[in-house]
Design a protein around this motif. Structure first.
Motif: not given
Length: 540
Positions: A282-293
């Protein structure tokens, strides 16, 4: 009986009012009713709608859940004046070149958006807009950054949290179960050993937690670990707080106080083996994912657990945590609207994500993905976007099994993340097709096949291999390779898809087989009719 064509007027500036024809797309009662309503009023262009890096047609196809356009709009050449026609041509050309759609201000319950494209009929260029009823423009804004929303559950998905009270309760329950097995099921020796193993683990870690609670130390594997006071910003009020924390990364354990200064809120947090690798992805692809909890756990607990999981704030910046860590009531259902902060109107319908009647029961956010051990905890229409995770609750856990499960999730996210890349590739090809014009059945079918190659996250959840195949076709088709959109020759060479077709046959599996002089072409999953139906009303 429903009509095939309706008439209205398009207003896009103060001085231009263009008479238009609305051609119903397909024999659909809902489509006809929309066109009938639109014909009773003037269609005012509220604004131009732009999505960075993406062709409007691709985005609208996805946001409408692949249901296709509701109508096709073209100028009424019998009534339009020369001056207004020139303004219409300028509008259409600018929308094509700038990759913009038109948002109409005419219906409150759904958004009507127009996507421009060219069609050619009898060697004459026809300017057409495809009209879509979409759930909202919310999902489209995610394309501006090329990101997909990823919603994570915490308890029994990524971590397992225990307090002194919960551990004692579980131990008492296990003791009762073991007594019952010895008394009533003495032959179930394996079952008994499993319960003993769980009790032993709880007893050992209860001792570790008790030492942390009383002395701020943890005695583990012969080593004494002293608590380190960690300073953190309380995201609720912005104040600086201090907590004693013991981190044992090799064992996957954290010891912390949920409420600083209150030893009775001391907890042991067990991190699922494999989380580190998933976090790295997720860190390497953080431009692709918007994390929520999204969790049903208490607010303070959720914030502290995420602080421990993401200490460097590489996945979720500290200022964003108040909004993007969402706590749901335990007796309620989770929803994508709540997790992604979509406003809910009084009637319970997302006011910025109105679902059209043709999409009842489907998610309004087709590009959202949630990882949860309990899909049934989500509202029914959102479950298609939830990937079920194997529950992390077994004591003691087997590291190999848990790491394997997290690896499966990482692979799934890689496939789902490819949706954005696939849509970017499809968008480039689609923009070229829209400008060049639809000249024949081959060209029309090629465009439809490209649209259908755009995967939705729900497809990734349901069947990764199928989507990966479709995505591969889509990407390679616009890199000069056409694994599905090709013409086979007896010599083994491939001809361009635009080669002149002599005959076309619909196959049983829904594909089209187009015969040519040198072979045939297979078009996958065509939904729309011949291109002529986009410029002429159908005859009954």
């Amino acid at each position: 009986m429903a009509r095939d064509a309706y008439h209205s007027r398009l207003l896009f500036n103060e001085n231009t009012c263009v008479p238009i024809n609305l051609l119903v797309a397909g024999r659909n009662v809902y489509n006809s009713s929309v066109c009938e309503r639109l014909s009773s009023c003037n269609l005012l262009v509220a604004r131009r709608w732009h999505v960075k890096n993406f062709c409007p047609l691709v985005v609208l196809h996805i946001l409408s859940q692949g249901t296709g356009p509701v109508f096709k709009m073209l100028p009424n050449t019998a009534q339009v004046s020369r001056c207004d026609m020139l303004e219409f041509e300028r509008l259409h050309k600018s929308c094509l070149e700038e990759r913009r759609g038109l948002l109409l201000s005419c219906m409150d319950e759904v958004a009507i958006v127009l996507a421009p494209l060219n069609a050619i009929d009898n060697n004459k260029n026809i300017l057409i807009f495809w009209g879509y009823c979409i759930a909202s423009s919310f999902s489209a804004t995610l394309f501006d950054h090329g990101q997909l929303p990823l919603i994570l559950d915490l308890d029994e998905t990524v971590v397992m949290g225990h307090s002194t009270h919960t551990m004692k309760q579980k131990m008492a329950s296990l003791e009762q179960e073991m007594e019952d097995i010895i008394k009533n099921h003495p032959e179930e020796s394996c079952w008994l050993e499993s319960k003993k193993s769980q009790h032993k683990w709880l007893e050992k870690h209860l001792g570790l937690l008790d030492g942390f609670r009383r002395f701020d130390t943890v005695q583990c594997d012969g080593k004494l670990h002293k608590a380190v006071v960690e300073e953190a910003i309380d995201v609720q009020d912005g104040c600086l707080v201090q907590r004693p924390v013991v981190r044992l990364p090799e064992q996957g354990l954290f010891f912390t106080q949920i409420k600083p200064g209150n030893k009775n809120t001391s907890m042991i947090i067990c991190v699922r083996p494999g989380w580190g690798k998933l976090k790295t992805y997720l860190e390497d692809n953080k431009r692709r994912w918007r994390i929520s909890v999204c969790t049903t756990a208490e607010r303070e607990y959720a914030l502290e657990v995420w602080r421990l999981l993401d200490s460097e704030a590489t996945l979720l910046p500290i200022p964003d945590r108040v909004q993007r860590i969402v706590n749901m009531p335990k007796n309620g259902k989770k929803s994508l609207c709540a997790a992604l902060h979509i406003e809910i109107s009084q009637d319970g319908i997302p006011s910025t994500s109105k679902l059209s009647p043709m999409c009842i029961g489907v998610s309004g956010m087709p590009f959202s993905l949630a990882l949860d051990d309990r899909p049934d905890a989500w509202q029914e229409q959102d479950r298609q976007n939830v990937c079920k995770v194997k529950r992390f609750a077994k004591l003691p856990w087997k590291a190999e099994e848990e790491e394997r499960e997290m690896l499966r999730l990482t692979r799934l996210l890689r496939r789902a993340g490819g949706c954005v890349l696939g849509c970017q590739a499809a968008s480039e090809g689609m923009a070229a097709l829209m400008k060049s014009g639809i000249t024949d059945a081959n060209r029309m079918n090629e465009m439809v096949a490209v649209l259908n190659a755009c995967p939705m996250v729900k497809d990734v959840v349901e069947g990764g291999a199928r989507v990966q195949r479709r995505l591969s076709n889509c990407v390679e088709a616009f890199q000069g390779h056409k694994p599905r959109l090709y013409i086979k020759q007896r010599s083994g060479h491939a001809l361009p898809l635009s080669a002149k077709a002599q005959n076309r046959k619909c196959m049983a599996d829904g594909t089209y087989r187009v015969e040519t002089s040198n072979g045939y072409v297979i078009i996958d999953r065509c939904k729309f009719p011949d291109p002529n139906s986009f410029v002429k009303p159908r005859e009954n």
